[in-house]
Design a protein around this motif. Structure first.
Motif, PDB file in Angstrom:
ATOM      1  N   LEU A  11       1.107  -1.023   0.011  1.00 39.56           N
ATOM      2  CA  LEU A  11      -0.034  -0.419   0.006  1.00 39.56           C
ATOM      3  C   LEU A  11       0.518   1.008  -0.200  1.00 39.56           C
ATOM      4  O   LEU A  11       1.362   1.045   0.782  1.00 39.56           O
ATOM      5  N   LEU A  58      -4.808   2.417  -8.799  1.00 38.06           N
ATOM      6  CA  LEU A  58      -5.981   1.651  -8.837  1.00 38.06           C
ATOM      7  C   LEU A  58      -6.157   0.335  -9.541  1.00 38.06           C
ATOM      8  O   LEU A  58      -7.211   0.296  -9.731  1.00 38.06           O
ATOM      9  N   ILE A  79      -6.413   5.531  -0.978  1.00 42.90           N
ATOM     10  CA  ILE A  79      -5.497   5.614  -2.106  1.00 42.90           C
ATOM     11  C   ILE A  79      -4.311   6.433  -2.143  1.00 42.90           C
ATOM     12  O   ILE A  79      -2.824   6.531  -1.692  1.00 42.90           O
ATOM     13  N   TYR A  91      -2.858  -4.343  -0.223  1.00 48.94           N
ATOM     14  CA  TYR A  91      -3.286  -3.973  -1.011  1.00 48.94           C
ATOM     15  C   TYR A  91      -4.226  -4.617  -2.551  1.00 48.94           C
ATOM     16  O   TYR A  91      -3.489  -4.909  -3.170  1.00 48.94           O
ATOM     17  N   PRO A  96      -5.996  -3.521  -5.813  1.00 50.20           N
ATOM     18  CA  PRO A  96      -6.589  -2.706  -6.383  1.00 50.20           C
ATOM     19  C   PRO A  96      -8.209  -2.635  -6.951  1.00 50.20           C
ATOM     20  O   PRO A  96      -8.183  -3.703  -7.450  1.00 50.20           O
ATOM     21  N   ASN A 156     -10.932  -4.979  -1.730  1.00 54.41           N
ATOM     22  CA  ASN A 156      -9.739  -4.939  -1.185  1.00 54.41           C
ATOM     23  C   ASN A 156      -9.731  -5.137   0.157  1.00 54.41           C
ATOM     24  O   ASN A 156      -9.866  -3.677   1.132  1.00 54.41           O
TER      25      ASN A 156
END
Length: 394
Positions: free
Chosen positions: A12, A21, A206, A232, A234, A273
């Protein structure tokens, strides 16, 4: 992307770029790394670099010098920072200083190419409230009271910077709740603000920091404080996997449009996520968000980098393009890091605060070249060997 005193995040970014993303952690079958040598730094001359305007030169140098308050005792940059204090604000003086004190090296990727990926990030501003209302009902949590953080390098020095996060159940440390659980059941943590849109919270996580516009005109500044320890993944990749978007169409705007058209599926999207970021409130000011060096970032002249390749505090020469294709050549300061910012030729340019900056950041997925300025007489950074993944036999 933001500001960030992140110790470690499971894939992350502190200041995740828009490309995050879509991009994510590697997965699949067990792999055995096979090391090979890589030529990361290639000597160059100042005169061989692409030309920059005097205004960009002065702005980039000022951005770099702004971090010198944090680098006074730094083994690499301390002496150069001290010498820079007497440099007047003139392009000629700055150019002379750079040539006299720094050598310059082109960065090369693992396959010895000069081009790499240049993305962007920004500080978003979203509407919200300090108290829960009928419209502002999405909590922005501070660090949970019951989350345990274990610094692994206290026992294993080779795991420097690595941390486990979890919750005690009896005498057993269990993984902390994932994002879907937190969003449905809540968490034992202070609520520092309330947002009006769950997608705004996701984008805030994000980016890693941002501002919340309060009805009385004030802007509450919040920044990354910690994370739940889950990897993380996306949300853009989930939309691609679901056949909802094409890979080349994934942008923050496209994701927002999909969410508006599919409000009942937002929990499913966000639940894909498992990572969840907790925030802290920062003092109100007009300065930029603080990066990993804990100095305010400068819009257009601060960048997040892979610190294994480019040490924080370094001065870089960046040659790329804006999303509209126009040239972007300027010195920038390496003042931030991010989990998605990895590789020899890789930078995430900070574009500033608000909607216009967000548009630039969201569209910024350009090819570019990077040169690193380095103090004369000092050994170059020791970059870990790059590995080629080779799958083991089942």
């Amino acid at each position: 992307m933001n500001t960030r005193s992140k110790s470690w995040r499971h894939c992350l970014a502190w200041s995740l770029p828009m490309v995050a993303l879509l991009a994510g952690c590697n997965g699949g079958s067990p792999e055995k790394p096979q090391p090979h040598a890589v030529a990361t730094y290639v000597g160059a001359t100042w005169d061989s670099l692409p030309a920059v305007s005097d205004n960009d030169l002065l702005a980039g140098f000022a951005s770099w010098r702004s971090a010198c308050t944090r680098l006074k005792a730094d083994a690499v940059w301390g002496a150069t920072c001290a010498a820079s204090a007497s440099v007047p604000q003139s392009a000629m003086a700055v150019r002379d200083f750079l040539k006299q004190n720094l050598d310059v090296y082109g960065l090369r990727s693992a396959n010895n190419t000069a081009n790499g990926l240049i993305t962007g990030y920004y500080e978003p501003v979203y509407p919200g409230s300090l108290t829960q209302t009928a419209t502002a009902n999405i909590p922005v949590y501070g660090v949970p009271e019951d989350m345990i953080i274990v610094a692994l390098d206290s026992l294993y020095p080779e795991l420097k910077g690595k941390r486990l996060r979890g919750r005690l159940e009896g005498r057993v440390l269990k993984p902390y709740d994932d994002a879907a659980t937190i969003e449905t059941k809540g968490v034992k943590a202070p609520v520092i603000a309330w947002l009006t849109d769950p997608m705004n919270l996701q984008f805030l996580q994000i980016q890693g920091s941002g501002r919340i516009q309060i009805a009385d005109g004030r802007q509450l500044r919040i920044a990354y404080a910690d994370q739940n320890g889950h990897p993380y993944r996306p949300i853009g990749r989930w939309l691609v996997d679901q056949g909802e978007l094409k890979k080349e169409d994934v942008t923050m705007g496209a994701i927002s449009d999909w969410a508006k058209a599919n409000p009942t599926r937002i929990p499913e999207l966000l639940g894909s996520n498992p990572s969840y970021v907790f925030f802290t409130r920062n003092p109100e000011s007009n300065e930029g968000p603080r990066g990993s060096l804990n100095v305010p970032l400068t819009a257009g002249y601060s960048a997040a980098v892979d610190r294994k390749v480019i040490p924080l505090g370094s001065l870089l020469w960046l040659s790329t393009t804006r999303p509209d294709g126009s040239a972007l050549v300027r010195p920038v300061a390496a003042q931030d890091t991010g989990g998605a910012i990895t590789g020899e030729v890789r930078a995430d340019l900070f574009w500033g605060t608000g909607e216009a900056a967000g548009q630039l950041a969201g569209d910024m997925k350009q090819q570019g070249q990077i040169w690193m300025a380095w103090p004369k007489g000092l050994a170059l950074p020791q970059v870990p060997q790059v590995t080629d993944p080779v799958k083991t036999n089942p």
